[in-house]
Design a protein around this motif. Structure first.
Motif, PDB file in Angstrom:
ATOM      1  N   CYS A 227       0.836  -1.296   0.013  1.00  0.00           N
ATOM      2  CA  CYS A 227      -0.056   0.016  -0.068  1.00  0.00           C
ATOM      3  C   CYS A 227       0.835   1.080   0.070  1.00  0.00           C
ATOM      4  CB  CYS A 227      -0.857   0.112   1.353  1.00  0.00           C
ATOM      5  SG  CYS A 227      -0.023  -0.112   2.905  1.00  0.00           S
ATOM      6  N   ALA A 228       0.331   2.373  -0.558  1.00  0.00           N
ATOM      7  CA  ALA A 228       1.124   3.488  -0.590  1.00  0.00           C
ATOM      8  C   ALA A 228       0.243   4.876  -0.445  1.00  0.00           C
ATOM      9  CB  ALA A 228       1.794   3.445  -2.059  1.00  0.00           C
ATOM     10  N   ALA A 229       0.654   5.893  -0.059  1.00  0.00           N
ATOM     11  CA  ALA A 229       0.007   7.055   0.272  1.00  0.00           C
ATOM     12  C   ALA A 229       0.809   8.389  -0.679  1.00  0.00           C
ATOM     13  CB  ALA A 229      -0.048   7.353   1.744  1.00  0.00           C
ATOM     14  N   GLY A 230      -0.162   9.115  -1.148  1.00  0.00           N
ATOM     15  CA  GLY A 230       0.278  10.188  -2.089  1.00  0.00           C
ATOM     16  C   GLY A 230      -0.228  11.326  -2.027  1.00  0.00           C
ATOM     17  N   GLN A 231      -0.024  12.722  -1.890  1.00  0.00           N
ATOM     18  CA  GLN A 231      -0.698  13.749  -1.913  1.00  0.00           C
ATOM     19  C   GLN A 231      -0.894  14.582  -2.927  1.00  0.00           C
ATOM     20  OE1 GLN A 231       1.008  15.634   1.713  1.00  0.00           O
ATOM     21  NE2 GLN A 231      -0.883  15.211   2.757  1.00  0.00           N
TER      22      GLN A 231
ATOM     23  N   LYS B 242       3.740   4.839  -9.666  1.00  0.00           N
ATOM     24  CA  LYS B 242       4.367   4.742  -8.397  1.00  0.00           C
ATOM     25  C   LYS B 242       5.372   5.716  -7.655  1.00  0.00           C
ATOM     26  CE  LYS B 242       7.946   1.407  -9.994  1.00  0.00           C
ATOM     27  NZ  LYS B 242       7.212   1.316 -11.369  1.00  0.00           N
ATOM     28  N   SER B 243       5.952   6.445  -8.865  1.00  0.00           N
ATOM     29  CA  SER B 243       6.578   7.484  -8.416  1.00  0.00           C
ATOM     30  C   SER B 243       6.090   8.681  -7.606  1.00  0.00           C
ATOM     31  CB  SER B 243       7.682   8.048  -9.709  1.00  0.00           C
ATOM     32  OG  SER B 243       6.855   8.690 -10.286  1.00  0.00           O
ATOM     33  N   ARG B 244       4.845   8.638  -7.788  1.00  0.00           N
ATOM     34  CA  ARG B 244       3.983  10.146  -7.189  1.00  0.00           C
ATOM     35  C   ARG B 244       3.711   9.633  -5.676  1.00  0.00           C
ATOM     36  NH1 ARG B 244       4.876  14.572  -9.849  1.00  0.00           N
ATOM     37  NH2 ARG B 244       4.930  13.920 -12.199  1.00  0.00           N
ATOM     38  N   TYR B 245       3.889   8.412  -5.202  1.00  0.00           N
ATOM     39  CA  TYR B 245       3.334   7.931  -3.885  1.00  0.00           C
ATOM     40  C   TYR B 245       4.798   8.464  -2.850  1.00  0.00           C
ATOM     41  CZ  TYR B 245      -0.794   6.220  -5.636  1.00  0.00           C
ATOM     42  OH  TYR B 245      -2.135   5.927  -6.472  1.00  0.00           O
ATOM     43  N   ASP B 246       4.176   8.821  -1.889  1.00  0.00           N
ATOM     44  CA  ASP B 246       5.330   9.451  -0.751  1.00  0.00           C
ATOM     45  C   ASP B 246       5.799   8.563   0.141  1.00  0.00           C
ATOM     46  OD1 ASP B 246       3.316  12.177  -1.090  1.00  0.00           O
ATOM     47  OD2 ASP B 246       5.577  12.201  -2.058  1.00  0.00           O
ATOM     48  N   TYR B 247       4.948   7.526   0.601  1.00  0.00           N
ATOM     49  CA  TYR B 247       4.985   6.640   1.743  1.00  0.00           C
ATOM     50  C   TYR B 247       4.657   5.476   1.178  1.00  0.00           C
ATOM     51  CZ  TYR B 247       5.454  10.965   4.312  1.00  0.00           C
ATOM     52  OH  TYR B 247       5.736  12.037   4.666  1.00  0.00           O
ATOM     53  N   TRP B 248       5.250   4.213   1.557  1.00  0.00           N
ATOM     54  CA  TRP B 248       4.877   2.621   1.225  1.00  0.00           C
ATOM     55  C   TRP B 248       4.852   2.127   2.573  1.00  0.00           C
ATOM     56  CZ3 TRP B 248       4.346   1.321  -3.735  1.00  0.00           C
ATOM     57  CH2 TRP B 248       4.582   2.024  -4.693  1.00  0.00           C
TER      58      TRP B 248
END
Length: 125
Positions: A95-99, A109-115
């Motif tokens: 799972c990943a989180a991005g703003q 996937k490069s736009r997500y900040d946390y994994w």
């Protein structure tokens, strides 16, 4: 934001699993959330994503109609319901989180900040 994925396991083809991703912190609702997967020897690939308020969802063609993403902002958790599983779904799921704010970024996937750390899903034939 710290992410903890869980729910993986071994299942027979045609079966179901539900993955969960619990987030720490009070800002979960400000993040778009995504699930990616990586099979042995392959690149990490996009599976599904959901916007902050659940108003938009995005699915890879390979899982459309079988997987469903949802989130509960009160519980800081995003879910991935996987039905009609196939052997080719075998992978480590992250799972990943991005703003980000652009709809075109959800699959990147490069736009997500946390994994999260990943949870292994194995589908036997």
């Amino acid at each position: 934001v710290q992410l903890q994925a869980s729910g993986g396991g071994l299942v027979q083809a045609g079966g179901s699993l539900r993955l969960s991703c619990a987030a720490s912190g009070r800002t979960f609702s400000t993040y778009n959330m995504g699930w990616f997967r990586q099979a042995p020897g392959k690149e990490r690939e996009f599976v599904v994503a959901i916007s902050r308020s659940s108003s938009s969802t995005y699915y890879a063609d390979s899982v459309k109609g079988r997987f469903t993403i949802s989130r509960d902002n009160a519980k800081n958790t995003v879910y991935l319901q996987m039905n009609s599983l196939k052997p080719e779904d075998t992978a480590v799921y992250y799972c990943a989180a991005g703003q980000f704010y652009s709809g075109s970024y959800y699959r990147n996937k490069s736009r997500y900040d946390y994994w999260g750390q990943g949870t292994l899903v194995t589908v036997s034939s």
